[in-house]
Design a protein around this motif. Structure first.
Motif, short mmCIF file in Angstrom:
data_model
loop_
_atom_site.label_atom_id
_atom_site.label_comp_id
_atom_site.label_asym_id
_atom_site.label_seq_id
_atom_site.Cartn_x
_atom_site.Cartn_y
_atom_site.Cartn_z
N TYR A 1 -2.87 -34.36 -34.72
CA TYR A 1 -3.17 -34.40 -33.29
C TYR A 1 -4.68 -34.52 -33.09
O TYR A 1 -5.48 -33.87 -33.77
CB TYR A 1 -2.67 -33.13 -32.60
N GLY A 2 -5.06 -35.36 -32.16
CA GLY A 2 -6.46 -35.47 -31.76
C GLY A 2 -7.31 -36.37 -32.62
O GLY A 2 -8.51 -36.53 -32.36
N ASP A 3 -6.75 -36.96 -33.67
CA ASP A 3 -7.52 -37.77 -34.62
C ASP A 3 -7.03 -39.22 -34.56
O ASP A 3 -6.11 -39.60 -35.27
CB ASP A 3 -7.36 -37.19 -36.02
N LEU A 4 -7.69 -40.01 -33.72
CA LEU A 4 -7.28 -41.41 -33.57
C LEU A 4 -7.53 -42.22 -34.83
O LEU A 4 -6.73 -43.09 -35.19
CB LEU A 4 -8.01 -42.04 -32.38
N ALA A 5 -8.62 -41.91 -35.52
CA ALA A 5 -8.95 -42.68 -36.73
C ALA A 5 -7.88 -42.49 -37.80
O ALA A 5 -7.45 -43.45 -38.45
CB ALA A 5 -10.33 -42.27 -37.26
N PRO B 1 -5.85 -32.02 -24.72
CA PRO B 1 -6.13 -33.25 -25.47
C PRO B 1 -7.62 -33.57 -25.44
O PRO B 1 -8.26 -33.43 -24.39
CB PRO B 1 -5.33 -34.32 -24.69
N PRO B 2 -8.20 -33.96 -26.56
CA PRO B 2 -9.60 -34.38 -26.54
C PRO B 2 -9.80 -35.53 -25.55
O PRO B 2 -8.88 -36.32 -25.32
CB PRO B 2 -9.86 -34.85 -27.98
N PRO B 3 -10.97 -35.61 -24.94
CA PRO B 3 -11.21 -36.70 -23.97
C PRO B 3 -10.90 -38.07 -24.56
O PRO B 3 -11.34 -38.41 -25.65
CB PRO B 3 -12.72 -36.56 -23.67
N GLY B 4 -10.09 -38.82 -23.84
CA GLY B 4 -9.75 -40.18 -24.26
C GLY B 4 -8.67 -40.27 -25.32
O GLY B 4 -8.27 -41.38 -25.70
N TYR B 5 -8.17 -39.11 -25.78
CA TYR B 5 -7.22 -39.15 -26.90
C TYR B 5 -5.91 -39.83 -26.53
O TYR B 5 -5.44 -40.74 -27.23
CB TYR B 5 -6.95 -37.74 -27.42
N LEU B 6 -5.28 -39.39 -25.44
CA LEU B 6 -3.98 -39.97 -25.07
C LEU B 6 -4.11 -41.44 -24.71
O LEU B 6 -3.25 -42.26 -25.05
CB LEU B 6 -3.36 -39.17 -23.93
N THR B 7 -5.20 -41.80 -24.03
CA THR B 7 -5.46 -43.21 -23.73
C THR B 7 -5.63 -44.00 -25.02
O THR B 7 -5.11 -45.12 -25.16
CB THR B 7 -6.71 -43.36 -22.86
N GLY B 8 -6.32 -43.41 -25.97
CA GLY B 8 -6.52 -44.07 -27.27
C GLY B 8 -5.22 -44.26 -28.02
O GLY B 8 -5.01 -45.30 -28.66
N LEU B 9 -4.33 -43.25 -27.95
CA LEU B 9 -3.02 -43.40 -28.58
C LEU B 9 -2.22 -44.53 -27.93
O LEU B 9 -1.53 -45.29 -28.62
CB LEU B 9 -2.22 -42.10 -28.46
N ARG B 10 -2.30 -44.59 -26.60
CA ARG B 10 -1.61 -45.65 -25.87
C ARG B 10 -2.09 -47.02 -26.37
O ARG B 10 -1.28 -47.93 -26.61
CB ARG B 10 -1.90 -45.47 -24.38
N GLU B 11 -3.38 -47.15 -26.54
CA GLU B 11 -3.95 -48.42 -27.01
C GLU B 11 -3.55 -48.71 -28.45
O GLU B 11 -3.26 -49.87 -28.80
CB GLU B 11 -5.48 -48.39 -26.86
N LEU B 12 -3.55 -47.68 -29.30
CA LEU B 12 -3.13 -47.87 -30.70
C LEU B 12 -1.69 -48.33 -30.78
O LEU B 12 -1.36 -49.25 -31.55
CB LEU B 12 -3.28 -46.55 -31.47
N ALA B 13 -0.81 -47.69 -30.01
CA ALA B 13 0.60 -48.08 -30.02
C ALA B 13 0.76 -49.53 -29.58
O ALA B 13 1.52 -50.29 -30.19
CB ALA B 13 1.40 -47.16 -29.11
N ASP B 14 0.04 -49.92 -28.54
CA ASP B 14 0.13 -51.30 -28.07
C ASP B 14 -0.39 -52.28 -29.12
O ASP B 14 0.22 -53.32 -29.36
CB ASP B 14 -0.67 -51.46 -26.77
#
Length: 441
Positions: A181-185, A211-224
């Protein structure tokens, strides 16, 4: 040593009978008597509001009611009235009830980020349906779960990853991978390592930390970007974070999401919701392969759907989420003050969002400790507080919170003695409580 004793003879006898008839002595592992101090696991007779009574006649202020499901308090009048009305009209038919239409309309108005919904009875069925749907629409075999979250389903794709994996083929477990959780990289590295193999990312959108700032948005982008389905497990966050769940609070829409627990105030109802393009694959109005999404005999019983509608109306009209947060903030502040006053502020910790508080019990070296948890629970029970967590219901009042804080202070005084002795054993009254997920009984 504190020699005051607290006995539950009728509960103890009932627990023995339960173990003789029910594996584990309960129908949910988290409700097992191994989660409580030895011989101090109350068997409940009844509940009303924020209080429950055991078969020994003791009354408790209850937290974490129904594993977080009873957020309005037991026997809530508005919910009970809605349920009784449907019981007199019949609960299950050979064709859909109009209640199924009304409940779907109400749910989708409450969670506007979803376009379709299907109801069932428990969270495991909903999350497994989401995983199956993700695999079907992507044609990919792997499931990526958030490894920092404790539970997703009783089904093999998840339970195979826990210490209780007996009976689950290794081939099934190998198809489930984990991301932190929280680690986009790290998540991107996982998706790259299994390029075109991961069907979905499934996680609780929030837990004991924000959630860390931007984390959920970043996950959304990764999934896409990697072509996988983003699934939010909102069993806990639904209603407790906002009426529309964490997705409503943080403004990030998943492809699929699952709701339950607070949705029925103790009645059996959960939901799989999401984008029409995906959900319709489990329907009849498409030209692709059919997906066995959810099909349960009791999934749309009218009384449970009526309960869900009454819960949603109560939350909206009475500001329940705000009340849960206010009560939790009062409780957390009181517990922290009590712990500090007894010199154990670094050992008895309150964590999580105010509407979903848990506590940690640390030993003299600052490590999580089951023996110290046992000591703490024992003192709470003796003071009339049943609290496997500090998750509040809206039925609590200020007097309940104040009494809880007083009992916590007494427990912390004993905790201090154990820390000074560097040994909690004299205060345990028997074996320590045990974690739910363990390999051996």
């Amino acid at each position: 040593m504190d020699t005051e004793e607290f006995f539950l003879p009728r509960s103890r006898a009932a627990n023995e009978r339960l173990h003789a008839l029910v594996p584990g002595g309960a129908h949910t592992y988290a409700k097992g008597d191994d989660q409580y101090p030895e011989n101090l696991a109350p068997v409940i007779s009844h509940g009303r509001g924020a209080h429950v009574w055991d078969v020994d006649g003791n009354r408790y202020i209850e937290y974490g009611s129904g594993l977080r499901s009873v957020s309005l308090g037991h026997a809530h009048p508005r919910v009970n009235e809605a349920v009784r009305r449907e019981l007199d009209r019949g609960t299950n038919f050979v064709r859909p009830s109009v209640m199924e239409l009304e409940a779907a309309e109400r749910f989708l108005a409450t969670v506007p980020t979803a376009e379709m919904v299907k109801f069932t009875k428990n969270g495991s069925d909903a999350t497994t349906a989401a995983v199956r749907l993700a695999r079907a629409v992507t044609g990919r075999p792997r499931v990526a779960i958030c490894g920092d979250h404790p539970f997703f389903s009783v089904d093999d794709w998840f339970i195979g990853t826990t210490p209780m994996s007996a009976g689950i083929p290794t081939a099934t477990t190998e198809l489930t991978v984990a991301f932190p959780y929280g680690d986009l990289a790290a998540t991107e590295e996982l998706l790259t390592r299994y390029e075109d193999e991961v069907a979905c990312l499934i996680l609780e959108p929030a837990g004991h930390t924000e959630p860390p700032p931007g984390y959920l948005t970043g996950l959304r982008e990764l999934a896409d970007r990697h072509g996988c389905v983003l699934i939010f497990d909102e069993m806990i966050t639904g209603f407790r974070w906002s009426e529309a769940g964490a997705q409503g609070l943080y403004g990030v829409a998943p492809d699929l999401s699952t709701f339950g627990k607070a949705l029925g105030n103790g009645f059996a109802v959960s939901a799989l919701a999401g984008r029409r393009e995906l959900m319709e694959r489990g329907g009849l109005r498409h030209s692709g392969d059919r997906v066995f999404l959810l099909s349960t005999t009791h999934g749309a019983e009218t009384h449970s759907l009526a309960a869900a509608m009454a819960v949603q109306a109560t939350y909206a009209e009475e500001g329940i989420t705000a009340r849960l947060h206010a009560l939790g903030e009062r409780l957390a502040a009181g517990v922290r003050e009590a712990a500090a006053g007894m010199g154990v502020a670094d050992h008895v910790l309150v964590r999580g969002r105010a509407s979903n508080l848990v506590f940690a019990t640390l030993d003299e070296n600052g490590r999580p400790s089951q023996p110290y948890r046992t000591l703490f629970l024992r003192r709470l029970l003796a003071g009339g507080v049943l609290a496997p967590s500090f998750v509040v219901s809206s039925a609590l009042d200020d007097a309940d919170i104040d009494h809880t804080v007083d009992v916590v202070a007494q427990a912390c005084a004993v905790y201090r003695k154990a820390l000074d002795a560097a040994d909690p054993t004299p205060w345990l009254g028997g074996r320590p409580v045990k974690p739910v997920f363990r390999r051996l009984a």
